[in-house]
Design an enzyme around this catalytic site. Structure first.
Site, PDB file in Angstrom:
ATOM      1  N   GLY A 161      36.017  35.693  36.003  1.00 39.64           N
ATOM      2  CA  GLY A 161      35.154  36.903  34.855  1.00 39.64           C
ATOM      3  C   GLY A 161      33.612  35.821  35.728  1.00 39.64           C
ATOM      4  CG  ASP A 180      42.023  40.895  37.325  1.00 39.68           C
ATOM      5  OD1 ASP A 180      41.007  40.646  38.495  1.00 39.68           O
ATOM      6  OD2 ASP A 180      43.377  40.923  37.246  1.00 39.68           O
ATOM      7  CG  ASP A 211      47.633  48.969  41.163  1.00 39.10           C
ATOM      8  OD1 ASP A 211      46.248  48.086  42.483  1.00 39.10           O
ATOM      9  OD2 ASP A 211      48.309  48.782  41.856  1.00 39.10           O
ATOM     10  CB  CYS A 291      39.022  30.993  46.917  1.00 42.70           C
ATOM     11  SG  CYS A 291      40.854  31.764  46.062  1.00 42.70           S
TER      12      CYS A 291
END
Length: 364
Positions: A161, A180, A211, A291
């Site tokens: 979030g 999500d 999904d 990331c």
């Protein structure tokens, strides 16, 4: 003769997942990052640096002064001032003039080399927490999205979030669809919203657990019902979460039981990005982020998505040059200069944020 024979499969020591991750990164990132890898590797294995995303919905007005007394600075505001100075001093048009930095998002970081930790967040009189601690580099995809007043924003992989919260800090979103696939992670998203956002603002947020790959079939009509010209889509995909993978055994994607899942990540990422592209109407913008340091999860996914959009859907996609982010935020982050597409924040011992890859696409 009748002695029990040990089963090696059951008794041989397991190689920790974090060590497997490091071996994998050594083999791959040393080729990709070359002489930068030893420094990045050391940074990944050191304590991560955080930023404090100021909560504009909190009435705790002492926070700014408290953080500045600790020598923390709002890197977004600093970049905005730098942008204004560039605009005033440059007669010719440059990419800097096209950059847009939201002045409503405020994220404080300690100076390079300063490893001071922020105190935990505190509630105001109404129980709303004063700031959210997160990797400061996670703000960059939100800034790249550059939401405009009244925009309908789809955060396709929203949990836990942080980026959804950053989007709400702009104060200008018409509606935010925070989705999500993981129900447990969506619960965390609900917690974040209830801890940081007042009820009247939460009304412009719809939280779903679809999904994301199926978004167009499930929620495709939402954009058209909203009759908005420029829907914005943030696709912050599941990835190898490189920092977590080398530091934590819990929920590590390099666990041997998750080998197939890890190998399928680029396919999942591509499917999610394609869903984001299809969800945006012509003229809409999509920001893809991970990331991870892996080009297989970063540029390669973006390049393949652009190709598929063109050949299979007759959709023309243009990638935006985000190199001005390097100039604007070079005092806070360390950037990789050799990305073929998009930008990549590299972990650095004096600025241990990231990794964070982000790329902005325009659906023509």
């Amino acid at each position: 003769r009748h002695r029990h024979k040990e089963k090696w499969a059951a008794t041989a020591p397991r190689i920790p997942s974090a060590r497997l991750a490091l071996h994998h990164f050594d083999a791959n990132y040393s080729l990709h990052l070359k002489e930068l890898w030893p420094s990045v590797r050391a940074s990944l294995l050191c304590e991560q640096k955080y930023g404090a995303l100021l909560n504009n919905f909190s009435s705790a007005d002492y926070v700014t002064q408290e953080l500045e007394l600790l020598d923390a600075t709002d890197f977004v505001s600093e970049a905005s001032q730098k942008l204004q100075w560039e605009t005033m001093t440059q007669a010719e048009t440059s990419p800097l003039l096209c950059a847009s930095v939201s002045s409503n998002i405020k994220c404080y970081t300690f100076p390079r080399g300063d490893i001071t930790r922020f105190r935990p967040a505190r509630p105001d009189t109404l129980g709303i927490l004063d700031y959210y601690l997160m990797d400061a580099a996670s703000i960059l995809p939100v800034l790249a999205l550059n939401v405009q007043p009244g925009d309908f924003v789809l955060d396709l992989c929203a949990a836990p979030g942080g980026k959804t919260l950053a989007l709400l800090q702009t104060g200008i979103c018409g509606h935010v669809a925070a989705n999500d696939a993981s129900i447990s992670r969506t619960k965390r998203l609900y917690q974040i919203l209830h801890s940081y956002v007042p009820k009247e603002v939460r009304e412009i947020v719809s939280v779903t657990s679809y999904d994301g790959r199926d978004w167009e079939q499930l929620e495709g009509g939402t954009f058209h019902k909203a009759k908005l010209l420029l829907p914005q889509v943030l696709v912050d995909v599941p990835c190898t979460t490189d920092r977590h993978s080398v530091m934590e055994e819990d929920n590590n994607i390099f666990h041997k039981r998750r080998t197939k899942e890890r190998q399928m990540l680029p396919m999942l990422q591509l499917q999610l990005l394609m869903a984001g592209i299809l969800a945006a109407k012509p003229g809409g913008k999509v920001v893809y982020s991970t990331c991870s340091l892996s080009p297989l999860q970063n540029e390669y996914v973006v390049e393949r998505a652009i190709e598929i959009a063109e050949t299979q859907f007759n959709i023309s996609i243009q990638a935006e040059d985000l190199s001005h982010f390097r100039t604007l935020f070079q005092d806070t982050f360390s950037f990789f200069s050799d990305c073929r597409m998009g930008e990549l924040v590299l972990p650095h011992l004096t600025a241990n944020f990231g990794p964070m890859y982000f790329c902005k696409l325009h659906r023509m």
